[in-house]
Design an enzyme around this catalytic site. Structure first.
Site, short mmCIF file in Angstrom:
data_model
loop_
_atom_site.label_atom_id
_atom_site.label_comp_id
_atom_site.label_asym_id
_atom_site.label_seq_id
_atom_site.Cartn_x
_atom_site.Cartn_y
_atom_site.Cartn_z
N ASN A 196 0.82 -1.21 0.00
CA ASN A 196 0.00 0.00 0.00
C ASN A 196 0.86 1.27 0.00
O ASN A 196 0.68 2.16 -0.84
CB ASN A 196 -0.92 0.00 1.21
CG ASN A 196 -1.89 1.17 1.17
OD1 ASN A 196 -2.79 1.21 0.34
ND2 ASN A 196 -1.68 2.15 2.03
N SER A 198 8.00 10.70 8.75
CA SER A 198 7.77 10.53 10.18
C SER A 198 9.09 10.46 10.93
O SER A 198 10.10 9.97 10.40
CB SER A 198 7.00 9.23 10.38
OG SER A 198 7.05 8.83 11.73
N TYR A 221 5.91 -0.20 9.11
CA TYR A 221 5.47 1.18 8.85
C TYR A 221 6.69 2.10 8.75
O TYR A 221 6.83 2.87 7.80
CB TYR A 221 4.54 1.66 9.98
CG TYR A 221 4.31 3.15 9.96
CD1 TYR A 221 3.48 3.72 9.00
CD2 TYR A 221 4.95 3.98 10.88
CE1 TYR A 221 3.29 5.09 8.97
CE2 TYR A 221 4.76 5.35 10.85
CZ TYR A 221 3.93 5.90 9.90
OH TYR A 221 3.75 7.26 9.86
N LYS A 225 8.42 4.39 5.48
CA LYS A 225 8.78 5.82 5.47
C LYS A 225 10.26 5.99 5.09
O LYS A 225 10.61 6.89 4.32
CB LYS A 225 8.47 6.48 6.81
CG LYS A 225 6.96 6.56 7.12
CD LYS A 225 6.19 7.38 6.09
CE LYS A 225 4.70 7.42 6.37
NZ LYS A 225 3.93 8.03 5.27
N ASN A 265 5.02 13.83 17.04
CA ASN A 265 3.73 13.22 17.43
C ASN A 265 2.57 14.19 17.20
O ASN A 265 2.34 15.08 18.04
CB ASN A 265 3.78 12.81 18.90
CG ASN A 265 4.66 11.59 19.13
OD1 ASN A 265 5.84 11.63 18.81
ND2 ASN A 265 4.10 10.53 19.66
N LEU A 302 -1.52 7.84 22.22
CA LEU A 302 -1.80 8.34 23.56
C LEU A 302 -2.99 9.30 23.63
O LEU A 302 -3.90 9.11 24.45
CB LEU A 302 -0.54 9.01 24.12
CG LEU A 302 -0.67 9.62 25.51
CD1 LEU A 302 -0.95 8.53 26.55
CD2 LEU A 302 0.60 10.38 25.88
N GLY A 340 9.08 -1.94 21.57
CA GLY A 340 9.36 -1.07 20.43
C GLY A 340 9.38 0.41 20.77
O GLY A 340 9.79 1.22 19.95
N1 UDP Z 1 1.40 5.57 25.56
C1 UDP Z 1 0.90 5.13 26.78
N2 UDP Z 1 -0.34 4.56 26.81
C2 UDP Z 1 -1.12 4.43 25.71
C3 UDP Z 1 -0.62 4.90 24.46
C4 UDP Z 1 0.66 5.46 24.43
O1 UDP Z 1 1.56 5.24 27.81
O2 UDP Z 1 -2.24 3.88 25.81
C5 UDP Z 1 2.72 6.20 25.50
C6 UDP Z 1 3.72 5.47 24.63
O3 UDP Z 1 4.44 4.52 25.38
C7 UDP Z 1 4.61 6.60 24.14
C8 UDP Z 1 3.71 7.82 24.13
O4 UDP Z 1 2.57 7.47 24.92
O5 UDP Z 1 5.63 6.86 25.06
C9 UDP Z 1 3.23 8.20 22.74
O6 UDP Z 1 2.73 7.03 22.11
P1 UDP Z 1 1.97 7.08 20.74
O7 UDP Z 1 1.54 5.68 20.40
O8 UDP Z 1 0.91 8.12 20.79
O9 UDP Z 1 3.07 7.61 19.70
P2 UDP Z 1 4.53 7.01 19.32
O10 UDP Z 1 5.51 7.96 19.94
O11 UDP Z 1 4.64 5.63 19.81
O12 UDP Z 1 4.54 7.12 17.84
#
Ligand code: UDP
Length: 346
Positions: free
Chosen positions: A104, A129, A154, A158, A183, A204, A301
């Site tokens: 995709n 990203s 993903y 990128k 973000n 988040l 990750g």
């Molecule tokens: N995070 C969290 N709980 C959640 C979702 C995200 O604590 O339910 C944390 C995650 O570990 C990261 C931050 O929030 O440190 C941002 O995560 P997100 O998935 O929004 O973006 P990423 O930086 O992973 O692309």
């Protein structure tokens, strides 16, 4: 009307795409949207019209359909630039479904480049990203910080997308600006458009707003034993309206032929790292509510900390974030509330 510069936006009904379409229209551009509606809704087109008073042209198309893409480009002549958002973006799903993501995200990019070359459309803004840096070795990350191995398919799409663009721009008549988003969060302050997560949010901010709305029982903070000031992960949260403006700037730069190289990259963030707990506490304070959360294990990750060096964007693109954490958490909550106007269970 007729002499406005025309910009084609793929994925223009998505989260970042829709905010960018609004910003483009407000900056005086004519916009043509391409979207397959796989992770967006036609309702957003009405919302864009509500905000701007203008209804952009819209084509429902999957970019894997090259024939239809040729047909659209032959109808929409005189395109000044293309902004390419259309892509799958769920990091976890990309790990489970690499072929789906590579097909995709990369084949659609290749189709777009072929068609742009055929119709001599020479300006492209690419949705990249911060994930291209992988687990970066230096903070804040600069555009020159070397890529580490991508942590997901993903992320690979990128990295590879940028490589395809750099190699193509080196030899063909195409100018590319790749924007590496940190973000993206928040919503348009009209609360007519915002993020529409599909199912359980992975990110988040939509998780927080859904917990605040009573749609989920509580938020799990993924780890508080990182080597960061409060033990939770640090990220660079950028308001989607600021991010949208970076695309308008990039289009102007390409159209005015101000770019210094055929392939330019910019970090798009605030330059400031915020922890998960800082986000939670700002959300509670600014919206005067209390959020149910608990500390859970680390999510695999996740990097402990990631934030941008934004000097290049400031000095060269002449863009910088104007909105802060207050606008982020209040607009995100206002948007969530418009989605469930009758939900009073806080
Ligand atoms: N995070 C969290 N709980 C959640 C979702 C995200 O604590 O339910 C944390 C995650 O570990 C990261 C931050 O929030 O440190 C941002 O995560 P997100 O998935 O929004 O973006 P990423 O930086 O992973 O692309």
């Amino acid at each position: 009307m007729g002499n406005k510069q025309k910009i084609l936006v793929t994925g223009g009904l998505g989260y970042i795409g829709s905010h960018t379409v609004v910003a483009l229209i407000q900056a005086g551009y004519e916009v043509v949207i391409l979207d397959d509606l796989s992770n967006s809704s036609l309702m957003i087109l009405d919302r864009i019209e509500q905000i701007t008073g203008v209804r952009p042209s819209f084509y429902q198309i999957n970019l894997l359909d090259k024939k239809q893409l040729y047909a659209i480009f032959s109808d929409e002549t005189d395109l000044s630039a293309v902004i390419h958002f259309a892509a799958f973006k769920a990091v976890g799903e990309s790990v489970r479904e690499p072929v789906k993501y590579f097909t995709n995200n990369l084949v659609s990019l290749l189709h777009l480049l072929e068609v742009m070359d055929h119709f001599q459309v020479t300006n492209l803004v690419f949705s990249s990203s911060a994930t291209v840096y992988g687990d970066a070795r230096e903070l804040p990350v600069k555009e020159s910080t070397p890529f580490q191995k991508a942590l997901s398919s993903y992320g690979s799409t990128k990295q590879m997308g940028e490589e395809i663009l750099e190699k193509t721009a080196a030899v063909k008549d195409i100018q590319v600006i790749s924007l590496r988003y940190f973000n993206p969060v928040g919503a348009h302050d009209s609360a007519w458009i915002g993020e529409l997560p599909n199912g359980v949010p992975n990110n988040l901010m939509p998780y927080i707003t859904q917990v605040a709305a009573g749609l989920r029982p509580s938020l799990t903070v993924f780890g508080n034993d990182y080597d960061t000031p409060d033990g939770t992960c640090v990220r660079d949260y950028i308001h989607v309206v600021d991010l949208a403006k970076a695309h308008v700037k990039s289009c102007g730069r390409l159209i005015d032929k101000k770019n210094r190289d055929s392939f330019e990259v910019f970090n798009i963030g605030t330059g400031k790292g915020l922890s998960v707990l800082e986000i939670i506490h700002a959300f509670e304070k600014q919206n005067q509510l209390s959020l149910k959360y608990e500390i859970g294990p680390r999510r695999s990750g996740d990097s402990p900390a990631m934030y941008a060096d934004v000097t290049r964007a400031k000095e060269i693109l002449r863009w910088e974030a104007e909105l802060g954490l207050t606008e982020i958490v209040t607009s995100a909550w206002k948007w969530e509330q418009t989605l469930h106007p009758h939900n009073t269970c806080l």
